[in-house]
Design an enzyme around this catalytic site. Structure first.
Site, PDB file in Angstrom:
ATOM      1  CG  HIS A  95      -1.592  -1.151   1.520  1.00 47.44           C
ATOM      2  ND1 HIS A  95      -1.438  -1.866   2.779  1.00 47.44           N
ATOM      3  CD2 HIS A  95      -2.492  -1.854   0.839  1.00 47.44           C
ATOM      4  CE1 HIS A  95      -2.201  -2.902   2.867  1.00 47.44           C
ATOM      5  NE2 HIS A  95      -2.662  -2.752   1.587  1.00 47.44           N
ATOM      6  CG  HIS A  97       0.678   2.987   4.776  1.00 51.47           C
ATOM      7  ND1 HIS A  97       0.233   2.697   6.035  1.00 51.47           N
ATOM      8  CD2 HIS A  97       0.399   2.011   3.843  1.00 51.47           C
ATOM      9  CE1 HIS A  97      -0.326   1.198   5.984  1.00 51.47           C
ATOM     10  NE2 HIS A  97       0.093   0.727   4.804  1.00 51.47           N
ATOM     11  CG  HIS A 113      -4.376   1.571   3.881  1.00 51.87           C
ATOM     12  ND1 HIS A 113      -5.166   0.891   3.306  1.00 51.87           N
ATOM     13  CD2 HIS A 113      -3.272   0.992   4.500  1.00 51.87           C
ATOM     14  CE1 HIS A 113      -4.553  -0.674   3.649  1.00 51.87           C
ATOM     15  NE2 HIS A 113      -3.282  -0.297   4.307  1.00 51.87           N
ATOM     16  CG  HIS A 121      -8.781  -1.602   2.333  1.00 56.77           C
ATOM     17  ND1 HIS A 121      -7.544  -1.192   1.991  1.00 56.77           N
ATOM     18  CD2 HIS A 121      -8.838  -2.971   2.432  1.00 56.77           C
ATOM     19  CE1 HIS A 121      -6.831  -2.241   1.786  1.00 56.77           C
ATOM     20  NE2 HIS A 121      -7.552  -3.260   1.744  1.00 56.77           N
ATOM     21  CG  HIS A 129      -8.120   3.261   1.640  1.00 55.57           C
ATOM     22  ND1 HIS A 129      -7.810   2.326   2.439  1.00 55.57           N
ATOM     23  CD2 HIS A 129      -9.304   3.743   2.317  1.00 55.57           C
ATOM     24  CE1 HIS A 129      -8.491   2.200   3.722  1.00 55.57           C
ATOM     25  NE2 HIS A 129      -9.429   3.106   3.284  1.00 55.57           N
ATOM     26  CG  ASP A 132      -6.789   0.209  -0.786  1.00 55.42           C
ATOM     27  OD1 ASP A 132      -5.810   0.655   0.269  1.00 55.42           O
ATOM     28  OD2 ASP A 132      -7.842   0.460  -0.688  1.00 55.42           O
ATOM     29  CG  HIS A 170       1.077  -4.763   5.106  1.00 53.02           C
ATOM     30  ND1 HIS A 170       0.852  -4.179   6.444  1.00 53.02           N
ATOM     31  CD2 HIS A 170       0.746  -3.767   4.431  1.00 53.02           C
ATOM     32  CE1 HIS A 170       0.688  -3.148   6.289  1.00 53.02           C
ATOM     33  NE2 HIS A 170       0.417  -2.740   5.239  1.00 53.02           N
ATOM     34  NE  ARG A 187       1.720  -0.542   9.219  1.00 59.92           N
ATOM     35  CZ  ARG A 187       1.255   0.917   9.437  1.00 59.92           C
ATOM     36  NH1 ARG A 187       1.990   1.925   9.188  1.00 59.92           N
ATOM     37  NH2 ARG A 187      -0.147   1.012   9.418  1.00 59.92           N
TER      38      ARG A 187
END
Ligand code: CU
Ligand code: ZN
Length: 196
Positions: A95, A97, A113, A121, A129, A132, A170, A187
């Site tokens: 993603h 962020h 995000h 999401h 988002h 995403d 992630h 993360r």
């Protein structure tokens, strides 16, 4: 085509980094600086069309990589991600962020995000988002090399600009359903996006 050499140089650096993944004993001898550009190259890329983000591992993790962004139009950006050190044959949430801050050991300084439209999401094909992105799919060596286009972001100044935002890799796949972040887990790596 004047910007092509920059892309090739960046890609070559990450290819070299990928080579290191097969020789873990040498990993610490390398200090990669994949987004260091010469003055000439910076002139070549003048204008809000290319951005880069150099992924560094969070504390205790081994994921590294480089993400390049090229603006296609006001709402679409082409992403090219090369990432190493992933769990082999696994998918990893990926993603943009909100905060361009990777200082915290667990990457939480990057915030949630990137979501300038205050959307839910989700996957690129539905409400999502702006940050995403598709999951990274690691091969048997834990390497992902993917190109895709994301919608709802830009490299030009404005509310949807991803300049000075961050990229997070992630531990787990994004399920593209769970709110607010797809249940993608810890993360593993963080990078700040910078217009080149
Ligand atoms: Cu994320
Ligand atoms: Zn999201």
């Amino acid at each position: 085509m004047s910007r092509l050499p920059v892309t090739l140089a960046l890609t070559a650096t990450v290819l070299a980094a990928a080579g290191c993944a097969t020789r873990p004993a040498h990993e610490h001898a390398h200090q990669h600086s994949p987004i260091a550009l010469s003055a000439d190259q910076e002139q070549d890329t003048a204008g809000p069309v290319l951005a880069a983000a150099s992924l560094t591992p969070t504390q205790g993790k081994e994921v590294r990589g480089l993400v390049l962004f090229r603006e296609m139009d006001a709402q679409h950006v082409m992403v090219h991600a090369r990432v190493i050190g992933l769990k082999p044959n696994a998918e990893h949430g990926f993603h943009l962020h909100e905060n361009g801050q990777c200082a915290s050991p667990d990457g939480t300084s990057a915030g949630g995000h990137f979501n300038p439209a205050k959307a839910a999401h989700g996957p690129q094909v539905a409400e999502h988002h702006a940050g995403d992105m598709p999951n990274l799919k690691a091969d048997g060596n834990g390497v992902a090399d993917q190109k895709f286009i994301i919608q709802g972001v830009s490299l030009s100044p404005g509310p949807t600009s991803i300049d000075a935002r961050s990229v997070i890799v992630h531990a787990d796949p994004d399920d593209f359903r769970s709110q607010p972040a797809g249940n993608a887990g810890a993360r593993l790596a963080c990078a700040v996006v910078a217009i080149q």
